[in-house]
Design an enzyme around this catalytic site. Structure first.
Site, PDB file in Angstrom:
ATOM      1  N   TYR A  56       0.863  -1.180   0.000  1.00  0.00           N
ATOM      2  CA  TYR A  56       0.000   0.000   0.000  1.00  0.00           C
ATOM      3  C   TYR A  56       0.902   1.233   0.000  1.00  0.00           C
ATOM      4  O   TYR A  56       2.002   1.206   0.563  1.00  0.00           O
ATOM      5  CB  TYR A  56      -0.927   0.002   1.224  1.00  0.00           C
ATOM      6  N   GLU A  57       0.424   2.318  -0.600  1.00  0.00           N
ATOM      7  CA  GLU A  57       1.309   3.466  -0.852  1.00  0.00           C
ATOM      8  C   GLU A  57       1.759   4.176   0.427  1.00  0.00           C
ATOM      9  O   GLU A  57       2.662   4.996   0.394  1.00  0.00           O
ATOM     10  CB  GLU A  57       0.659   4.450  -1.819  1.00  0.00           C
ATOM     11  N   SER A  58       1.159   3.854   1.565  1.00  0.00           N
ATOM     12  CA  SER A  58       1.626   4.417   2.834  1.00  0.00           C
ATOM     13  C   SER A  58       3.001   3.885   3.211  1.00  0.00           C
ATOM     14  O   SER A  58       3.610   4.380   4.162  1.00  0.00           O
ATOM     15  CB  SER A  58       0.627   4.088   3.943  1.00  0.00           C
TER      16      SER A  58
END
Lengths: 268, 285
Positions: A56-58
């Site tokens: 996930y881009e986090s």
């Protein structure tokens, strides 16, 4: 019709999510968007692809959440990840570095060449509706080796001309990606609540290759804003298995309870 | 050198009308208490910088504090649109705002360049993307070695950055862990940085050496505000209040409801109220 259960015992949205999950392989490294992509990726992980790497881009790499995150940065993602890196590193080393096999995106507007708009409806400077924008998507679309797209079909969503090019798909079709110096494959699969689509090898226009159980060509056309092309050998998507359906429903039930839980506790 | 201050004073000493300011936090550790203090002090004409503006910028925009926003995703993650920001962009209410829009990769690279003291960031981005045609701050450069055309954006250098973190030690060094987002770069890119923390501990002697620690001399002020990230979360302390994010959608949809909520939950409150807001979330963390 998306939420109506059909006589076969599953909803079109469930069929969409499960069909998308089947397209993922055990050795894929997948950049996951929130919503249907996140559900599909986690169903794949919980069924046929236990070793799939979800990112996930986090910054969470190799995450295995027990419930679906409401946002791309829920604590559950970090707690279950192999490692968590800073956001600049995520975009530089992992995405731009070419280490993502599948970028999984949703769309507010989509055209027949897989170009995606999640930015504005109407003119950019005087929008009718200001949407959230691209986030990570503009680079996910060009740096992931392949792009899968998932969305429920509507005439407003699947349009002849999108209002804004948030994420580049195949542009005007043909070799447009190569002409821009983009060396990744771009959108290779579109999974809707009615059908599975793949790009024509030459024109790159999305073509229906498989209809979900009980869906007609006419239904696909009626909920799509462009003239739909169908493959000569049109398949029927296998219905969800009991395992797939139970896995998805259990996941969504856990997710619903978890997201409402914080609110209930507060009221107590 | 870093000063331990009450939040009210830390904000008053470091933020000015007209500043460019980043309240950063990538879903995790969002500095809500600091933003609410800025709202209470009523700053004007701010340039608000942030990758994912979410609730606190919706609130500041709705209160008319922003003249410009620089961002890459103006949504409530997993919930939908930011309705106060939309009202400003679509209708100029309560005032019109200038918009500078990037992708996440563009913003992350721009912060990193700011932290590195560079004038711009170079990366492989925006290919075929419409943003490059509407944002004059997205340009291109040609690699002098390979001839590859790359995207270039100006570095981000805020006047002041606010972040929330788990711990400070008594000397004022700050520990950030979990999803660390863009906070380190946002602090190092800024002229001044203010950090709210969950707690102060004697020292960091027992920490793993590879953890993210911002040395005390990179920070102007630290304020201790337990729960200061709510409804975002602090890894190891309390969980994300997902229900509050869902509720915000309804509150922000209506101009009067929004004003009433801001009056009751921000204007008439103080930083001390945050600890109680996360009590029920501590068990879940």
């Amino acid at each position: 019709m998306s939420d109506n259960q059909n006589p076969l015992g599953f909803t079109p949205n469930e069929m969409m999510t499960i069909a998308a999950s089947r397209a993922l392989r055990n050795d894929d490294v997948c950049f996951v968007g929130i919503g249907a992509p996140s559900a599909a990726c986690n169903v794949a992980r919980l069924t046929h692809a236990p070793d799939i790497t979800l990112i996930y881009e986090s910054g969470t790499i190799g995450t295995a959440p027990d419930v679906l995150p409401l946002s791309i940065g829920d604590g559950e993602l970090c707690e279950t990840a192999v490692t968590t890196v800073a956001v600049p590193e995520m975009f530089r080393y992992w995405l731009q570095g070419g280490r993502i096999s599948i970028g999984f995106l949703g769309a507010a507007q989509l055209d027949k060449f897989g170009n995606i708009n999640t930015t504005v409806i109407g003119d950019y400077f005087h929008p009718k509706t200001r949407l959230p924008g691209g986030g990570g998507a503009p680079e996910i679309a060009t740096s992931s080796q392949e792009i899968y797209i998932t969305m429920a079909q509507t005439k407003r969503g699947m349009v002849e001309t999108i209002d804004f090019f948030t994420s580049f798909g195949h542009g005007e079709g043909g070799d447009h990606r190569q002409r821009l110096g983009i060396d990744t494959a771009g959108p290779t699969l579109l999974i809707t609540d009615l059908a599975i689509w793949k790009p024509d090898p030459v024109t790159k226009e999305f073509t229906v290759v498989s209809l979900h159980p009980g869906v007609t060509r006419q239904q696909v056309q009626e909920s799509c804003g462009w003239v739909v092309k169908f493959a000569e050998a049109l398949d029927e998507t296998p219905a969800p298995s009991e395992l797939e359906l139970n896995t998805l429903r259990d996941l969504q039930a856990r997710t619903k309870a978890a997201h409402e839980g914080t609110g209930k506790a507060k009221a107590a | 050198m870093v000063k331990f201050l009450p939040l009210k004073q830390a904000v008053a000493e470091n933020l000015n009308n007209g500043d460019s300011v980043a309240f950063e936090g990538f879903t995790h550790l969002i500095p809500t208490a600091a933003a609410h203090e800025a709202i209470r002090q009523g700053f004007r004409d701010l340039t608000l910088i942030r990758m994912t503006p979410d609730l606190i910028y919706d609130q500041m925009i709705g209160m008319g504090m922003a003249k410009k926003i620089i961002f890459s995703y103006v949504g409530n993650p997993g919930v939908g649109l930011l309705r106060r920001a939309r009202d400003a962009i679509e209708n100029g209410f309560p005032r019109s705002i200038e918009v500078e829009e990037h992708s996440h990769a563009g913003m992350a690279n721009a912060y990193e360049a700011g932290a590195a003291g560079l004038p711009c960031a170079v990366f492989r981005g925006y290919r075929g993307a419409g943003l490059a045609t509407v944002n004059p701050n997205i340009k291109s450069v040609t690699c002098p070695f390979t001839g590859e055309v790359l995207a270039a954006v100006p570095s981000i250098r805020p006047d002041v950055t606010f972040i929330h973190a788990q711990k400070a030690d008594k000397k004022g060094n700050v520990l950030v862990e979990g999803i660390i987002g863009i906070q380190k770069e946002a602090v190092l890119a800024a002229k001044r940085a203010v950090v709210t923390v969950e707690e102060v501990v004697d020292n960091f002697d027992d920490l793993h050496p590879n953890l993210t620690v911002l040395p005390r001399w990179t920070i102007a002020a630290i304020a201790v505000v337990p729960g200061g990230s709510h409804p975002s979360y602090a890894h190891g302390y309390y969980a994300r209040d997902n229900a509050a994010y869902l509720e915000w959608d309804e509150i922000a949809a209506d101009r009067e409801k929004f004003q009433a909520w801001m009056q009751a939950h921000v204007i008439e409150k103080s930083a001390d109220d945050f600890a109680a807001r996360v009590d029920h979330l501590r068990k879940a963390a």
